[in-house]
Design an enzyme around this catalytic site. Structure first.
Site, PDB file in Angstrom:
ATOM      1  N   ASP A 185      30.847  33.731  40.899  1.00  0.00           N
ATOM      2  CA  ASP A 185      31.346  34.620  39.857  1.00  0.00           C
ATOM      3  C   ASP A 185      32.269  33.872  38.903  1.00  0.00           C
ATOM      4  OD1 ASP A 185      33.368  34.271  41.742  1.00  0.00           O
ATOM      5  OD2 ASP A 185      33.338  36.340  42.424  1.00  0.00           O
ATOM      6  N   ASN A 197      39.007  45.221  49.744  1.00  0.00           N
ATOM      7  CA  ASN A 197      38.268  46.459  49.432  1.00  0.00           C
ATOM      8  C   ASN A 197      36.782  46.343  49.767  1.00  0.00           C
ATOM      9  OD1 ASN A 197      37.246  44.817  47.430  1.00  0.00           O
ATOM     10  ND2 ASN A 197      37.923  46.067  45.707  1.00  0.00           N
ATOM     11  N   HIS A 226      34.680  43.947  48.766  1.00  0.00           N
ATOM     12  CA  HIS A 226      33.792  43.294  47.792  1.00  0.00           C
ATOM     13  C   HIS A 226      33.353  41.909  48.268  1.00  0.00           C
ATOM     14  CE1 HIS A 226      37.231  41.335  45.174  1.00  0.00           C
ATOM     15  NE2 HIS A 226      36.943  40.584  46.213  1.00  0.00           N
ATOM     16  N   GLU A 284      32.386  45.078  43.198  1.00  0.00           N
ATOM     17  CA  GLU A 284      33.395  46.027  43.646  1.00  0.00           C
ATOM     18  C   GLU A 284      32.722  47.248  44.273  1.00  0.00           C
ATOM     19  OE1 GLU A 284      36.116  44.711  43.682  1.00  0.00           O
ATOM     20  OE2 GLU A 284      36.934  44.047  41.760  1.00  0.00           O
TER      21      GLU A 284
HETATM   22  P1  PGA Z   1      40.403  35.637  49.201  1.00  0.00           P
HETATM   23  O1  PGA Z   1      39.509  36.619  48.342  1.00  0.00           O
HETATM   24  O2  PGA Z   1      39.468  34.690  49.845  1.00  0.00           O
HETATM   25  O3  PGA Z   1      41.301  34.976  48.218  1.00  0.00           O
HETATM   26  O4  PGA Z   1      41.116  36.480  50.191  1.00  0.00           O
HETATM   27  C1  PGA Z   1      38.269  36.994  48.819  1.00  0.00           C
HETATM   28  C2  PGA Z   1      37.636  37.905  47.803  1.00  0.00           C
HETATM   29  O5  PGA Z   1      38.372  38.671  47.141  1.00  0.00           O
HETATM   30  O6  PGA Z   1      36.412  37.878  47.671  1.00  0.00           O
END
Ligand code: PGA
Length: 272
Positions: free
Chosen positions: A66, A135, A137, A142
């Site tokens: 992304d 959350n 994702h 999302e």
């Molecule tokens: P993080 O984020 O590895 O920084 O915890 C993961 C994500 O939000 O996909």
């Protein structure tokens, strides 16, 4: 889905690196790279193996998951810059083989379609590395993302923008992004999701044991042919079938099903 329970974040990184190492040493490979805190220990271990164990990425093509919309690649917080800083600049991956969506493209919809087609043209992703958001994702898909979505423009959730606000001291966290879709991610031949920490425990439980639902986008991995979920104790702490996962892992280990084997050979004992 194969659940691997680890003792620590370093152990998670080592196990994920084992899987990638085994594939990369086989010859040309396409990797899907995630940014964020979760894969850092994996990248650190891969960098160590590059320096000390002749692990070469010269035949790897890498696609990132992304990118923020509106940020040029050279922006310090672009995911292009981030993946270079955290991984690509420390190994022998040729930069022309590091492919990211262009967040500053004049036509983001066309850019998303171009990016999705480029993944297909490369023969698809062999191993997709993933983190998971609190959350649920994966990538920037999302909650309520279509389970068959392709690379597209998405609006970031407030929770995600709040999580990432620390990287944007001026308060200018982008509102839009480009992300591989859940349908795109599902086409990777092998998905390796790493998660650590108590703040991921609820999302991990929903992903592994909850219903397949757009409410927890990562639950789409229940529909993946070969998904490996590698967890530290805190991230695994809410799973209700922990004893079963531990038992299956021990039995696989006895049979010589090391973490490198899932790539080379289907594990004999499946957990679902
Ligand atoms: P993080 O984020 O590895 O920084 O915890 C993961 C994500 O939000 O996909």
């Amino acid at each position: 889905m194969q659940i691997i329970l680890c003792e620590s974040a370093e152990h998670v990184g080592g196990r994920a690196a084992d899987v990638i190492d085994a594939r990369v040493r086989q010859g040309p490979a396409v990797l899907g790279l995630a940014t964020g805190g979760s894969p850092k220990s994996t990248y650190q271990e891969l960098i160590r193996r590059h320096r000390e164990e002749q692990l070469s990425f010269s035949q790897v093509t890498a696609f990132t998951l992304d990118e923020y919309a509106g940020l040029p690649p050279e922006h310090e917080q672009s995911y292009y810059s981030t993946i270079r800083r955290e991984f690509a600049d420390h190994v022998d991956l040729p930069l022309e083989q590091l492919i990211t969506p262009h967040g500053d493209a004049p036509d983001l919809v066309a850019e998303a379609e171009r990016y999705d087609a480029a993944i297909t043209a490369a023969g698809g992703v062999d191993i997709q590395i993933l983190g998971i958001g609190a959350n649920g994702h994966i990538g920037f898909n999302e909650p309520t993302s279509s389970l068959v979505s392709r690379t597209r423009v998405k609006t970031l959730a407030g929770a995600t923008r709040a999580d990432n606000a620390r990287f944007f001291p001026e308060g200018d966290v982008p509102r839009l992004c480009l992300t591989q879709g859940l349908g795109t991610i599902r086409e990777a031949k092998l998905a390796v999701l790493v998660a650590m920490g108590e703040n991921k425990a609820e999302a991990v439980q929903a992903m592994v044991e909850g219903p397949v639902s757009a409410h927890c986008p990562a639950s789409v991995l229940q529909m993946h042919r070969r998904a490996v979920v590698i967890l530290d104790p805190a991230a695994a702490s809410r799973l209700s079938l922990l004893d079963y996962y531990r038992d299956a892992q021990e039995f696989n280990d006895q049979l010589g099903q090391t973490p490198t084997r899932p790539w080379l050979q289907q594990p004999l004992v499946q957990q679902g």
